[in-house]
Write an enzyme that holds these catalytic residues in place. Structure first.
Site: not given
Ligand code: C5P
Length: 310
Positions: A17, A103, A105, A107-108, A110-112, A145
């Site tokens: 996102k 990417p 960490a 800010g998009m 990814g882990g969420s 997120d």
């Protein structure tokens, strides 16, 4: 559903996102900051394949430094699978394969996205049959997120960013992303914001100022007008991210000089998202950046949230 009727594996895709608007209030005593944000899911995806197994395990593939992605309970996808198992009183495990494109960490989210995909995949694999509302509830417990990665599209987020209301968005928005080799820690960026605001790590006593998404943002999205949206892009975490990584500001200006309408730090950074007028303009910006030795990705939004692939 009986175990025999459930599949041997489930493949789920969830999007990264961009926060096209991110208003941040003062830190509350739970350590979180109230937000008024607008998320847009973009065409950069995490793929999670869940396979039946007696225990819980994770493997990660993709263009990632293996040292940056934990394979134990620090991994949000692992926590998602275990949370669902506990909520459903399921006693088996799962082998999760994560194919990363967002990417780490960056800010998009990814882990969420991994966590949202793991919830949907395990729900189908185990035949849990949880409702969207229930999955959203579990998602919110995993991270601010995660609900949006389930939801996708375009949405207004309030509270910690986990209370969602869909926003109408027409057409498609084209973005060029400049990623960084080294991620930024989200808590560190929020702490730097506190310092910049003079709160210096102390808790804010005053009630938070009322936070609202400006109507101009919602109008631009509804009209599908990239020029108007460019005017309204804003991120309260941007100065904190620039402070921690001064090169990001130059990178953003470089993207605008290459022909983007406007640039913004994505979430807590360090990914820079450049909004472009249309797909052709985005290709042009990407080509100009490439000529100056800057690699970038061309994505578009909005796209759907976590979903099972046939
Ligand atoms: O919820 P999540 O684990 O993604 O948040 C990571 C960290 O980011 C939190 O521990 C907190 O420091 C910060 N955060 C915040 N306010 C938010 C969301 C995240 O301060 N609304």
């Amino acid at each position: 559903m009986s175990v025999a009727a459930t599949p041997a594996s489930v493949h789920v895709r969830a999007p990264g996102k961009i926060n096209v608007y991110l208003g941040v209030g003062d830190r509350q005593d739970d350590g979180y900051h109230p937000l008024a944000t607008v998320f847009q899911a973009v065409s950069l995806y995490e793929d999670v394949i869940a396979r039946r197994a007696a225990d819980f395990s994770i493997t990660v593939t993709g263009d990632v430094d293996p040292d940056t992605v934990p394979l134990d309970d620090r991994n949000l996808a692992m926590r998602a699978a275990k949370l669902l198992a506990a909520a459903a009183d399921y006693h088996g495990g799962v082998a999760l394969e994560i194919r990363k494109s967002v990417p780490v960490a960056g800010g998009m989210g990814g882990g969420s996205a991994d966590a949202a995909a793991a919830l949907v995949a395990c729900d189908a694999l185990w035949g849990t049959g949880f409702s969207q509302v229930r999955l959203h509830e579990l998602a919110a417990r995993l991270g601010a997120d995660v609900p949006f990665a389930l939801h996708g599209g375009t949405a207004v987020g309030t509270g910690r960013g986990d209370q969602l209301n869909p926003a109408l968005a027409r057409g498609r928005f084209d973005w060029i992303l400049i990623t960084s080799d080294e991620g930024l820690s989200t808590p560190a960026v929020y702490s730097r914001l506190d310092e910049i605001r003079g709160i210096d790590g102390a808790l804010a006593d005053d009630p938070p100022p009322s936070l609202d998404v400006p109507v101009a943002v919602l109008h631009a999205l509804r009209a599908g007008n990239a020029e108007d949206l460019a005017e309204t892009l804003a991120n309260d975490l941007e100065d904190a991210a620039f402070d921690l990584r001064p090169e990001l500001e130059q990178r953003l200006l470089h993207g605008v000089r290459a022909g983007a309408l406007r640039g913004i730090v994505s979430g807590s950074g360090p990914t820079i998202a450049l909004l472009c007028a249309d797909p052709e303009s985005a290709q042009h910006v990407q080509a100009v950046l490439r000529e100056t030795g800057v690699d970038s990705l061309h994505v578009h939004g909005p796209v759907p949230g976590a979903r099972i692939l046939a």
